[in-house]
Design a protein around this motif. Structure first.
Motif: not given
Length: 137
Positions: A15, A70, A73, A78, A80-81, A102, A105, A107-108, A131
């Protein structure tokens, strides 16, 4: 005898942290980075890096720190953030645009501190996509 899983070296899902620290007190950066690190340790996540935004971006969500986030990610493997709180995405209009980017994309978004009651959750962005978020406990 083999050691238990908890005693073996483990590279958990990667992360990346993001901090929006404009006009903050000295030491806040290191305290928040330590909090992100501890959260990742507790949840068996590998904190790859922390991107810190120190200047207030315009209405455009593409600051150097957010653009770097970004980019990483998009790397394979990867997870998540991780953010201390949803407010680290920036002021309301900017945060909405960033949540949308996000979500697009896939993204978690993991929050150390969930949103308070009565406030719109970052999980419910403008796109309507939800998310995933892990509880800090």
């Amino acid at each position: 005898m083999e050691p238990l899983t908890e005693h073996r070296p483990f590279n958990g899902p990667v992360v990346y942290g993001f901090l929006h620290l404009v006009k903050t007190a000295a030491g806040r950066d290191s305290a928040l980075t330590a909090a992100l690190t501890e959260y990742c340790r507790q949840h068996e996540l590998l904190l790859g890096a922390v991107f810190t935004e120190r200047t207030a971006p315009d209405q455009d969500e593409r600051s150097a720190a957010f653009t770097g986030l970004l980019d990483v990610l998009a790397l394979p493997d990867t997870y998540g953030v991780v953010l201390p709180a949803a407010t680290h995405l920036g002021p309301r209009a900017l945060a909405t645009a960033r949540r949308k980017r996000l979500a697009e994309a896939g993204t978690r978004v993991l929050l150390l501190r969930p949103p308070s009651r009565g406030r719109k959750s970052p999980d419910q962005g403008a796109t309507g996509h939800q998310t995933r978020r892990r509880s800090p406990t």
